[in-house]
Design an enzyme around this catalytic site. Sequence first.
Site, PDB file in Angstrom:
ATOM      1  CB  THR A   1     -12.212   6.686  -3.524  1.00  0.00           C
ATOM      2  OG1 THR A   1     -11.053   6.000  -3.048  1.00  0.00           O
ATOM      3  CG2 THR A   1     -12.084   6.918  -5.022  1.00  0.00           C
TER       4      THR A   1
ATOM      5  CG  HIS B   1     -10.130   5.638  -9.750  1.00  0.00           C
ATOM      6  ND1 HIS B   1     -10.455   5.879  -8.439  1.00  0.00           N
ATOM      7  CD2 HIS B   1     -10.627   4.403 -10.035  1.00  0.00           C
ATOM      8  CE1 HIS B   1     -11.124   4.849  -7.954  1.00  0.00           C
ATOM      9  NE2 HIS B   1     -11.234   3.927  -8.905  1.00  0.00           N
TER      10      HIS B   1
ATOM     11  N   GLY C   1       0.355   5.617 -12.282  1.00  0.00           N
ATOM     12  CA  GLY C   1       1.469   5.608 -13.217  1.00  0.00           C
ATOM     13  C   GLY C   1       2.793   5.137 -12.671  1.00  0.00           C
ATOM     14  CB  ILE C   2       4.098   4.379  -9.260  1.00  0.00           C
ATOM     15  CG1 ILE C   2       3.771   5.749  -8.675  1.00  0.00           C
ATOM     16  CG2 ILE C   2       5.402   3.815  -8.671  1.00  0.00           C
ATOM     17  CD1 ILE C   2       4.872   6.749  -8.767  1.00  0.00           C
TER      18      ILE C   2
ATOM     19  CE  LYS D   1      -6.670   5.960  -4.686  1.00  0.00           C
ATOM     20  NZ  LYS D   1      -7.481   5.891  -5.939  1.00  0.00           N
TER      21      LYS D   1
ATOM     22  CE1 TYR E   1     -14.697   4.244  -4.853  1.00  0.00           C
ATOM     23  CE2 TYR E   1     -14.438   1.931  -4.297  1.00  0.00           C
ATOM     24  CZ  TYR E   1     -14.091   3.020  -5.061  1.00  0.00           C
ATOM     25  OH  TYR E   1     -13.150   2.894  -6.053  1.00  0.00           O
TER      26      TYR E   1
ATOM     27  NE  ARG F   1      -9.594   0.288 -13.235  1.00  0.00           N
ATOM     28  CZ  ARG F   1      -9.573  -0.812 -13.998  1.00  0.00           C
ATOM     29  NH1 ARG F   1      -8.547  -1.032 -14.810  1.00  0.00           N
ATOM     30  NH2 ARG F   1     -10.552  -1.673 -13.954  1.00  0.00           N
TER      31      ARG F   1
ATOM     32  CB  SER G   1     -11.275  -6.134  -0.349  1.00  0.00           C
ATOM     33  OG  SER G   1     -12.128  -6.091   0.788  1.00  0.00           O
TER      34      SER G   1
END
Length: 373
Positions: free
Chosen positions: A170, A268, A301-302, A244, A144, A271, A124
Amino acid sequence: MNDTTTPRPPLSRIPPDVLCAQDYEALAARFLPAPHHTYIAGGSGFEGTLRANRDAFEHLQILPRLLRDVTAGHTRVMLLGHELRHPILLAPLAFQTLAHPQGELDTARAAAATDAGLVVSTLSAWPLEDIAACSRGEKWFQLYFQPLRDSTLDLVRRAEAAGYGALVVTLDAVVQSPSLRAQRAGFRMPDAVRPGNLLHHATPPQVELERGQSLIFQGLMREAPTWDDLDWLMRHTRLPVIVKGVLRADDALALKAAGVAGIIVSNHGGRALDGVPASLDALPAVRAAVGADYPVLLDSGIRAGSDVFKALALGADAVLVGRLQVFALAVAGALGVAHMLKLLREELELCMALAGCATLQEITADCVTHRPA
Protein backbone atom coordinates in the site's frame (compact mmCIF):
# COMPACT_ATOMS: atom_id res chain seq x y z
CA MET A 1 -27.02 4.96 18.20
CA ASN A 2 -25.55 7.40 20.75
CA ASP A 3 -22.50 7.20 22.97
CA THR A 4 -24.50 5.85 25.94
CA THR A 5 -26.13 2.95 24.08
CA THR A 6 -24.66 -0.43 24.95
CA PRO A 7 -23.83 -2.32 21.75
CA ARG A 8 -25.28 -5.78 21.28
CA PRO A 9 -22.93 -8.79 21.38
CA PRO A 10 -22.27 -10.52 18.04
CA LEU A 11 -24.92 -12.97 16.92
CA SER A 12 -24.36 -16.70 16.49
CA ARG A 13 -26.85 -16.87 13.63
CA ILE A 14 -27.63 -15.01 10.43
CA PRO A 15 -29.86 -12.01 11.20
CA PRO A 16 -33.31 -12.51 9.67
CA ASP A 17 -33.51 -8.88 8.56
CA VAL A 18 -30.41 -9.11 6.33
CA LEU A 19 -31.79 -9.54 2.81
CA CYS A 20 -28.84 -8.17 0.83
CA ALA A 21 -25.15 -7.65 1.48
CA GLN A 22 -25.54 -3.93 2.09
CA ASP A 23 -27.96 -4.58 4.98
CA TYR A 24 -24.93 -5.38 7.16
CA GLU A 25 -23.86 -1.74 6.85
CA ALA A 26 -27.04 -0.42 8.49
CA LEU A 27 -27.19 -3.21 11.06
CA ALA A 28 -23.61 -2.82 12.29
CA ALA A 29 -24.33 0.36 14.27
CA ARG A 30 -26.30 -1.75 16.78
CA PHE A 31 -23.29 -3.98 17.45
CA LEU A 32 -20.45 -1.44 17.70
CA PRO A 33 -19.68 1.24 20.26
CA ALA A 34 -20.61 4.53 18.63
CA PRO A 35 -17.03 5.88 18.38
CA HIS A 36 -15.84 2.58 16.88
CA HIS A 37 -18.61 2.64 14.31
CA THR A 38 -17.81 6.23 13.43
CA TYR A 39 -14.13 5.38 12.98
CA ILE A 40 -14.87 2.40 10.73
CA ALA A 41 -17.60 4.04 8.67
CA GLY A 42 -15.95 7.44 8.28
CA GLY A 43 -13.40 8.80 5.85
CA SER A 44 -10.65 11.36 5.99
CA GLY A 45 -11.06 15.12 5.95
CA PHE A 46 -14.50 16.32 4.88
CA GLU A 47 -15.26 12.87 3.36
CA GLY A 48 -15.67 14.11 -0.20
CA THR A 49 -13.89 11.05 -1.58
CA LEU A 50 -15.90 8.74 0.66
CA ARG A 51 -19.09 10.09 -0.91
CA ALA A 52 -17.60 10.11 -4.41
CA ASN A 53 -16.93 6.37 -4.23
CA ARG A 54 -20.61 5.59 -3.80
CA ASP A 55 -21.76 8.30 -6.21
CA ALA A 56 -19.63 6.79 -8.97
CA PHE A 57 -21.44 3.46 -8.70
CA GLU A 58 -24.85 5.12 -8.43
CA HIS A 59 -24.26 7.16 -11.60
CA LEU A 60 -23.38 4.08 -13.67
CA GLN A 61 -26.23 2.06 -15.20
CA ILE A 62 -26.29 -1.46 -16.62
CA LEU A 63 -27.31 -2.17 -20.24
CA PRO A 64 -28.61 -5.76 -20.46
CA ARG A 65 -28.18 -7.95 -23.52
CA LEU A 66 -31.23 -9.98 -24.55
CA LEU A 67 -31.70 -13.60 -25.59
CA ARG A 68 -28.34 -14.83 -24.27
CA ASP A 69 -27.90 -18.41 -23.06
CA VAL A 70 -26.26 -18.21 -19.63
CA THR A 71 -27.02 -21.74 -18.41
CA ALA A 72 -23.31 -22.61 -18.43
CA GLY A 73 -22.47 -19.48 -16.50
CA HIS A 74 -19.82 -19.20 -13.78
CA THR A 75 -17.79 -16.55 -11.96
CA ARG A 76 -14.32 -18.11 -12.10
CA VAL A 77 -11.32 -15.81 -12.56
CA MET A 78 -7.55 -16.28 -12.89
CA LEU A 79 -5.35 -14.05 -10.73
CA LEU A 80 -1.56 -14.38 -10.63
CA GLY A 81 -1.80 -17.91 -12.02
CA HIS A 82 -4.42 -19.08 -9.51
CA GLU A 83 -8.07 -19.75 -10.28
CA LEU A 84 -10.58 -18.26 -7.86
CA ARG A 85 -14.25 -19.29 -7.84
CA HIS A 86 -15.37 -15.66 -7.85
CA PRO A 87 -13.79 -12.20 -8.21
CA ILE A 88 -14.61 -10.93 -4.70
CA LEU A 89 -11.69 -10.68 -2.28
CA LEU A 90 -11.59 -9.42 1.30
CA ALA A 91 -9.58 -6.21 1.50
CA PRO A 92 -6.92 -5.65 4.16
CA LEU A 93 -8.43 -3.88 7.16
CA ALA A 94 -6.47 -2.99 10.27
CA PHE A 95 -7.39 -3.79 13.87
CA GLN A 96 -10.47 -5.93 13.24
CA THR A 97 -10.79 -6.74 16.95
CA LEU A 98 -12.43 -3.32 17.15
CA ALA A 99 -15.44 -5.07 15.61
CA HIS A 100 -15.23 -8.60 17.04
CA PRO A 101 -13.00 -10.36 19.60
CA GLN A 102 -11.84 -12.91 17.01
CA GLY A 103 -11.15 -10.18 14.47
CA GLU A 104 -9.05 -11.32 11.52
CA LEU A 105 -9.22 -14.96 12.61
CA ASP A 106 -12.95 -15.04 11.95
CA THR A 107 -12.50 -13.11 8.72
CA ALA A 108 -10.02 -15.76 7.55
CA ARG A 109 -12.45 -18.53 8.48
CA ALA A 110 -15.16 -16.85 6.44
CA ALA A 111 -12.84 -16.52 3.45
CA ALA A 112 -12.00 -20.21 3.68
CA ALA A 113 -15.67 -21.18 3.87
CA THR A 114 -16.60 -19.17 0.78
CA ASP A 115 -13.48 -19.69 -1.37
CA ALA A 116 -12.77 -15.96 -1.22
CA GLY A 117 -9.33 -14.47 -1.64
CA LEU A 118 -8.04 -12.93 1.59
CA VAL A 119 -5.70 -9.96 2.00
CA VAL A 120 -4.27 -9.57 5.51
CA SER A 121 -3.15 -6.19 6.85
CA THR A 122 0.25 -5.40 8.32
CA LEU A 123 -1.78 -3.76 11.10
CA SER A 124 -3.89 -6.80 11.88
CA ALA A 125 -4.62 -7.29 15.56
CA TRP A 126 -3.65 -10.97 15.29
CA PRO A 127 -0.25 -12.16 14.01
CA LEU A 128 -0.14 -13.06 10.32
CA GLU A 129 0.80 -16.64 11.16
CA ASP A 130 -2.32 -17.16 13.30
CA ILE A 131 -4.50 -15.73 10.54
CA ALA A 132 -2.86 -17.95 7.92
CA ALA A 133 -3.62 -20.99 10.06
CA CYS A 134 -7.35 -20.19 9.76
CA SER A 135 -7.25 -19.87 5.97
CA ARG A 136 -6.87 -22.69 3.49
CA GLY A 137 -7.41 -20.63 0.32
CA GLU A 138 -5.58 -17.95 -1.63
CA LYS A 139 -4.21 -15.30 0.71
CA TRP A 140 -2.00 -12.26 0.22
CA PHE A 141 -0.18 -10.14 2.76
CA GLN A 142 -0.64 -6.37 2.66
CA LEU A 143 2.65 -4.66 3.46
CA TYR A 144 3.34 -1.21 4.81
CA PHE A 145 7.00 -0.28 4.49
CA GLN A 146 8.45 0.07 7.97
CA PRO A 147 10.89 2.81 9.04
CA LEU A 148 13.66 0.21 9.32
CA ARG A 149 14.34 -2.09 6.37
CA ASP A 150 15.12 -4.97 8.71
CA SER A 151 11.57 -4.70 10.06
CA THR A 152 10.10 -4.68 6.56
CA LEU A 153 12.19 -7.69 5.59
CA ASP A 154 11.08 -9.54 8.73
CA LEU A 155 7.45 -9.10 7.70
CA VAL A 156 8.23 -10.30 4.18
CA ARG A 157 10.03 -13.43 5.39
CA ARG A 158 7.23 -14.25 7.82
CA ALA A 159 4.62 -13.87 5.07
CA GLU A 160 6.62 -16.12 2.77
CA ALA A 161 7.01 -18.77 5.48
CA ALA A 162 3.31 -18.66 6.42
CA GLY A 163 2.16 -19.44 2.89
CA TYR A 164 0.98 -16.07 1.60
CA GLY A 165 0.94 -16.00 -2.18
CA ALA A 166 1.68 -12.33 -2.87
CA LEU A 167 2.61 -9.04 -1.24
CA VAL A 168 0.17 -6.15 -1.56
CA VAL A 169 2.16 -2.97 -0.99
CA THR A 170 0.00 0.00 0.00
CA LEU A 171 1.51 3.30 -1.14
CA ASP A 172 -1.29 5.85 -0.85
CA ALA A 173 -1.46 6.15 2.94
CA VAL A 174 2.07 6.85 4.11
CA VAL A 175 0.63 9.44 6.48
CA GLN A 176 -2.77 8.74 8.00
CA SER A 177 -5.05 11.62 7.13
CA PRO A 178 -7.22 12.54 10.11
CA SER A 179 -10.88 11.63 10.16
CA LEU A 180 -12.66 14.69 11.43
CA ARG A 181 -15.81 12.67 12.06
CA ALA A 182 -13.94 10.15 14.24
CA GLN A 183 -12.16 12.90 16.15
CA ARG A 184 -15.43 14.66 16.87
CA ALA A 185 -16.92 11.36 18.04
CA GLY A 186 -14.09 11.00 20.55
CA PHE A 187 -12.61 7.84 19.05
CA ARG A 188 -9.38 6.63 20.64
CA MET A 189 -7.71 3.34 19.79
CA PRO A 190 -8.20 1.06 22.83
CA ASP A 191 -5.02 0.08 24.64
CA ALA A 192 -5.86 -3.60 24.13
CA VAL A 193 -5.97 -3.23 20.33
CA ARG A 194 -2.38 -3.45 19.12
CA PRO A 195 -0.65 -4.39 15.83
CA GLY A 196 0.00 -8.09 16.32
CA ASN A 197 2.68 -8.22 13.62
CA LEU A 198 4.79 -5.39 14.99
CA LEU A 199 4.95 -6.03 18.73
CA HIS A 200 8.57 -7.16 18.66
CA HIS A 201 9.89 -4.68 16.12
CA ALA A 202 12.40 -2.07 17.19
CA THR A 203 11.10 1.48 17.36
CA PRO A 204 13.36 3.88 15.44
CA PRO A 205 14.56 6.98 17.30
CA GLN A 206 12.25 9.96 17.08
CA VAL A 207 13.30 12.55 14.53
CA GLU A 208 14.30 15.87 16.05
CA LEU A 209 13.14 18.68 13.80
CA GLU A 210 15.25 21.78 13.39
CA ARG A 211 13.76 25.21 13.72
CA GLY A 212 11.67 26.02 10.66
CA GLN A 213 11.33 22.42 9.48
CA SER A 214 7.91 20.97 8.67
CA LEU A 215 6.31 18.31 10.83
CA ILE A 216 4.91 16.84 7.59
CA PHE A 217 7.72 17.15 5.03
CA GLN A 218 10.81 16.71 7.20
CA GLY A 219 9.01 14.76 9.93
CA LEU A 220 6.28 12.29 8.98
CA MET A 221 7.40 11.92 5.36
CA ARG A 222 11.05 11.26 6.18
CA GLU A 223 10.50 7.50 6.07
CA ALA A 224 8.03 7.49 3.17
CA PRO A 225 8.90 4.83 0.56
CA THR A 226 10.30 5.78 -2.83
CA TRP A 227 10.88 3.97 -6.11
CA ASP A 228 14.22 2.78 -4.67
CA ASP A 229 12.41 1.12 -1.78
CA LEU A 230 10.00 -0.64 -4.12
CA ASP A 231 12.91 -1.88 -6.23
CA TRP A 232 14.69 -3.10 -3.08
CA LEU A 233 11.58 -5.00 -1.97
CA MET A 234 11.14 -6.73 -5.30
CA ARG A 235 14.77 -7.87 -5.17
CA HIS A 236 14.32 -9.29 -1.68
CA THR A 237 11.20 -11.42 -2.08
CA ARG A 238 10.22 -14.43 -4.15
CA LEU A 239 6.56 -13.38 -3.99
CA PRO A 240 4.80 -11.36 -6.69
CA VAL A 241 4.31 -7.74 -5.63
CA ILE A 242 1.02 -5.93 -6.17
CA VAL A 243 0.77 -2.19 -5.56
CA LYS A 244 -2.37 -0.80 -3.91
CA GLY A 245 -3.41 2.84 -4.09
CA VAL A 246 -3.07 3.56 -7.83
CA LEU A 247 -5.24 6.32 -9.31
CA ARG A 248 -3.07 7.67 -12.14
CA ALA A 249 -2.51 6.05 -15.53
CA ASP A 250 1.13 7.16 -15.64
CA ASP A 251 1.84 5.59 -12.25
CA ALA A 252 0.16 2.37 -13.39
CA LEU A 253 2.31 2.26 -16.52
CA ALA A 254 5.49 2.94 -14.56
CA LEU A 255 4.68 0.23 -12.05
CA LYS A 256 4.06 -2.27 -14.82
CA ALA A 257 7.37 -1.33 -16.43
CA ALA A 258 9.12 -1.78 -13.08
CA GLY A 259 7.98 -5.39 -12.88
CA VAL A 260 5.09 -5.06 -10.43
CA ALA A 261 2.81 -8.08 -10.88
CA GLY A 262 -0.46 -6.17 -10.67
CA ILE A 263 -2.14 -3.09 -9.26
CA ILE A 264 -5.16 -2.18 -7.16
CA VAL A 265 -6.99 0.98 -8.16
CA SER A 266 -7.88 2.40 -4.78
CA ASN A 267 -8.27 5.59 -2.79
CA HIS A 268 -8.07 3.70 0.50
CA GLY A 269 -11.84 3.74 0.82
CA GLY A 270 -11.79 7.51 1.18
CA ARG A 271 -9.42 7.26 4.15
CA ALA A 272 -6.26 8.71 2.60
CA LEU A 273 -6.14 12.03 0.72
CA ASP A 274 -9.60 13.57 0.68
CA GLY A 275 -10.61 15.10 -2.65
CA VAL A 276 -9.13 12.46 -4.97
CA PRO A 277 -11.34 10.78 -7.61
CA ALA A 278 -13.52 7.80 -6.92
CA SER A 279 -11.66 4.57 -7.63
CA LEU A 280 -14.30 3.57 -10.17
CA ASP A 281 -13.85 6.86 -12.06
CA ALA A 282 -10.07 6.35 -12.20
CA LEU A 283 -10.32 2.74 -13.38
CA PRO A 284 -10.90 3.11 -17.16
CA ALA A 285 -7.82 5.28 -17.76
CA VAL A 286 -5.64 2.94 -15.69
CA ARG A 287 -6.88 -0.10 -17.61
CA ALA A 288 -6.30 1.63 -20.94
CA ALA A 289 -2.73 2.46 -19.92
CA VAL A 290 -1.65 -1.03 -18.85
CA GLY A 291 -3.50 -3.04 -21.50
CA ALA A 292 -6.00 -5.86 -21.35
CA ASP A 293 -3.85 -8.65 -19.92
CA TYR A 294 -2.32 -6.94 -16.89
CA PRO A 295 -3.92 -7.72 -13.48
CA VAL A 296 -5.99 -4.76 -12.25
CA LEU A 297 -8.20 -4.92 -9.17
CA LEU A 298 -10.38 -2.27 -7.56
CA ASP A 299 -11.55 -1.37 -4.10
CA SER A 300 -13.45 1.50 -2.43
CA GLY A 301 -17.23 1.71 -2.47
CA ILE A 302 -18.35 -1.87 -3.20
CA ARG A 303 -21.70 -2.54 -1.52
CA ALA A 304 -23.56 -4.89 -3.88
CA GLY A 305 -23.08 -7.51 -6.55
CA SER A 306 -24.14 -4.95 -9.15
CA ASP A 307 -21.19 -2.80 -8.01
CA VAL A 308 -18.88 -5.73 -8.71
CA PHE A 309 -20.43 -6.05 -12.18
CA LYS A 310 -19.87 -2.34 -12.89
CA ALA A 311 -16.24 -2.49 -11.76
CA LEU A 312 -15.57 -5.49 -14.00
CA ALA A 313 -17.26 -3.72 -16.92
CA LEU A 314 -14.90 -0.76 -16.56
CA GLY A 315 -11.80 -2.92 -16.52
CA ALA A 316 -11.24 -4.59 -13.16
CA ASP A 317 -10.35 -8.28 -13.02
CA ALA A 318 -11.61 -8.53 -9.44
CA VAL A 319 -12.64 -6.35 -6.51
CA LEU A 320 -11.83 -6.10 -2.82
CA VAL A 321 -14.50 -5.51 -0.20
CA GLY A 322 -13.56 -3.42 2.81
CA ARG A 323 -16.12 -1.91 5.13
CA LEU A 324 -18.83 -4.49 4.38
CA GLN A 325 -16.61 -7.26 5.74
CA VAL A 326 -16.00 -5.52 9.08
CA PHE A 327 -19.68 -4.55 9.39
CA ALA A 328 -20.66 -8.19 8.86
CA LEU A 329 -17.93 -9.25 11.29
CA ALA A 330 -19.37 -6.99 13.99
CA VAL A 331 -22.86 -8.40 13.50
CA ALA A 332 -22.17 -12.13 13.37
CA GLY A 333 -18.44 -12.90 13.27
CA ALA A 334 -17.23 -15.45 10.75
CA LEU A 335 -20.80 -16.48 9.94
CA GLY A 336 -21.70 -12.88 9.11
CA VAL A 337 -18.70 -12.37 6.83
CA ALA A 338 -19.35 -15.66 5.06
CA HIS A 339 -23.02 -14.78 4.61
CA MET A 340 -22.14 -11.32 3.28
CA LEU A 341 -19.79 -12.89 0.72
CA LYS A 342 -22.44 -15.43 -0.29
CA LEU A 343 -24.94 -12.63 -0.83
CA LEU A 344 -22.49 -10.58 -2.87
CA ARG A 345 -21.69 -13.53 -5.09
CA GLU A 346 -25.37 -14.36 -5.61
CA GLU A 347 -26.11 -10.71 -6.36
CA LEU A 348 -23.32 -10.71 -8.95
CA GLU A 349 -24.60 -13.93 -10.53
CA LEU A 350 -28.14 -12.56 -10.75
CA CYS A 351 -26.86 -9.35 -12.28
CA MET A 352 -24.80 -11.29 -14.83
CA ALA A 353 -27.69 -13.55 -15.74
CA LEU A 354 -30.15 -10.70 -16.27
CA ALA A 355 -27.55 -8.70 -18.19
CA GLY A 356 -26.85 -11.62 -20.53
CA CYS A 357 -23.29 -12.34 -19.35
CA ALA A 358 -22.44 -15.98 -18.70
CA THR A 359 -18.82 -15.35 -17.69
CA LEU A 360 -16.77 -12.50 -16.30
CA GLN A 361 -15.07 -12.14 -19.67
CA GLU A 362 -18.43 -11.19 -21.21
CA ILE A 363 -18.80 -8.23 -18.84
CA THR A 364 -17.42 -5.49 -21.09
CA ALA A 365 -17.58 -1.71 -21.26
CA ASP A 366 -20.67 -1.75 -23.48
CA CYS A 367 -22.59 -3.40 -20.62
CA VAL A 368 -22.74 -0.08 -18.73
CA THR A 369 -23.57 3.53 -19.44
CA HIS A 370 -23.39 6.72 -17.42
CA ARG A 371 -26.72 8.02 -16.19
CA PRO A 372 -27.67 11.29 -17.88
CA ALA A 373 -27.09 14.32 -15.67
